[in-house]
Design a protein around this motif. Structure first.
Motif, mmCIF file in Angstrom:
data_model
loop_
_atom_site.group_PDB
_atom_site.id
_atom_site.type_symbol
_atom_site.label_atom_id
_atom_site.label_comp_id
_atom_site.label_asym_id
_atom_site.label_seq_id
_atom_site.Cartn_x
_atom_site.Cartn_y
_atom_site.Cartn_z
ATOM 1 N N ALA A 38 -38.855 2.590 10.364
ATOM 2 C CA ALA A 38 -37.632 2.717 11.148
ATOM 3 C C ALA A 38 -36.673 1.606 10.778
ATOM 4 O O ALA A 38 -37.083 0.488 10.463
ATOM 5 N N LEU A 40 -33.249 0.061 12.573
ATOM 6 C CA LEU A 40 -32.444 0.065 13.794
ATOM 7 C C LEU A 40 -31.174 -0.751 13.570
ATOM 8 O O LEU A 40 -31.249 -1.929 13.229
ATOM 9 N N GLU A 65 -40.491 2.914 15.697
ATOM 10 C CA GLU A 65 -39.272 2.785 16.478
ATOM 11 C C GLU A 65 -39.381 1.655 17.494
ATOM 12 O O GLU A 65 -38.494 0.808 17.616
ATOM 13 N N ALA A 68 -39.337 -1.844 15.895
ATOM 14 C CA ALA A 68 -37.970 -2.289 15.579
ATOM 15 C C ALA A 68 -37.218 -2.704 16.844
ATOM 16 O O ALA A 68 -36.583 -3.760 16.882
ATOM 17 N N PHE A 80 -27.206 -1.198 20.745
ATOM 18 C CA PHE A 80 -27.611 -0.531 19.511
ATOM 19 C C PHE A 80 -26.720 0.658 19.194
ATOM 20 O O PHE A 80 -26.206 1.317 20.094
ATOM 21 N N ILE A 83 -30.573 4.552 14.891
ATOM 22 C CA ILE A 83 -31.873 4.283 14.286
ATOM 23 C C ILE A 83 -32.188 5.429 13.333
ATOM 24 O O ILE A 83 -31.945 6.601 13.634
#
Length: 146
Positions: A38, A40, A65, A68, A80, A83
């Motif tokens: 992943a 991100l 996920e 990260a 964020f 991703i």
């Protein structure tokens, strides 16, 4: 239905896709042989990588996920943008890779479901973009208790 890509978004996320594929090299998956990477992207422009880390008992395992996200949150990041997630048996990306329910819930904790992008990666040229709200409809997040 995946969101449509503008040329600008395709260029922006193509590097994130490549980073997710590279992150698979850090996977510890001796039992399932299913490697996941992943990448991100924070709103500040930093990229945090993660890989799945298995355990013989499976439930103590951690998905790429969440690896990260937890690294980023530990570093103080809480906003964020997107991703990208790539996965497959051994070094293959056999198909598009999607997050488990627990990872979707973690995303919902930190991300705006209306704007956060989830990018499912098949290979460097083939990936699908979704808004978080599309992959976790009717999610229960921090906004649910306000």
């Amino acid at each position: 239905m995946p969101s449509s890509n503008t040329q600008e978004e395709i260029m922006e996320y193509s590097q994130l896709v490549k980073e997710a594929i590279k992150a698979k090299n850090h996977s510890y998956s001796p039992y399932s042989k299913f490697k996941v990477g992943a990448a991100l992207l924070t709103k500040s422009g930093k990229v945090y990588l993660g890989a799945n880390i298995e355990n013989i008992a499976y439930s103590p395992s951690n998905c790429a996920e969440r690896t990260a996200f937890f690294k980023a949150v530990f570093d103080g990041e809480k906003e964020f943008e997107a991703i990208a997630v790539a996965g497959g048996l051994d070094d293959d990306n056999t198909d598009y890779c999607y997050p488990c329910g627990v990872c979707r819930q973690v995303m919902l904790e930190f991300c705006d479901p209306e704007t956060f992008k989830f990018i499912s990666v098949k290979d460097k040229e083939n990936y699908k973009e979704y808004f978080l709200k599309e992959i976790i409809p009717f999610g229960f997040g921090p906004g649910s208790i306000k």
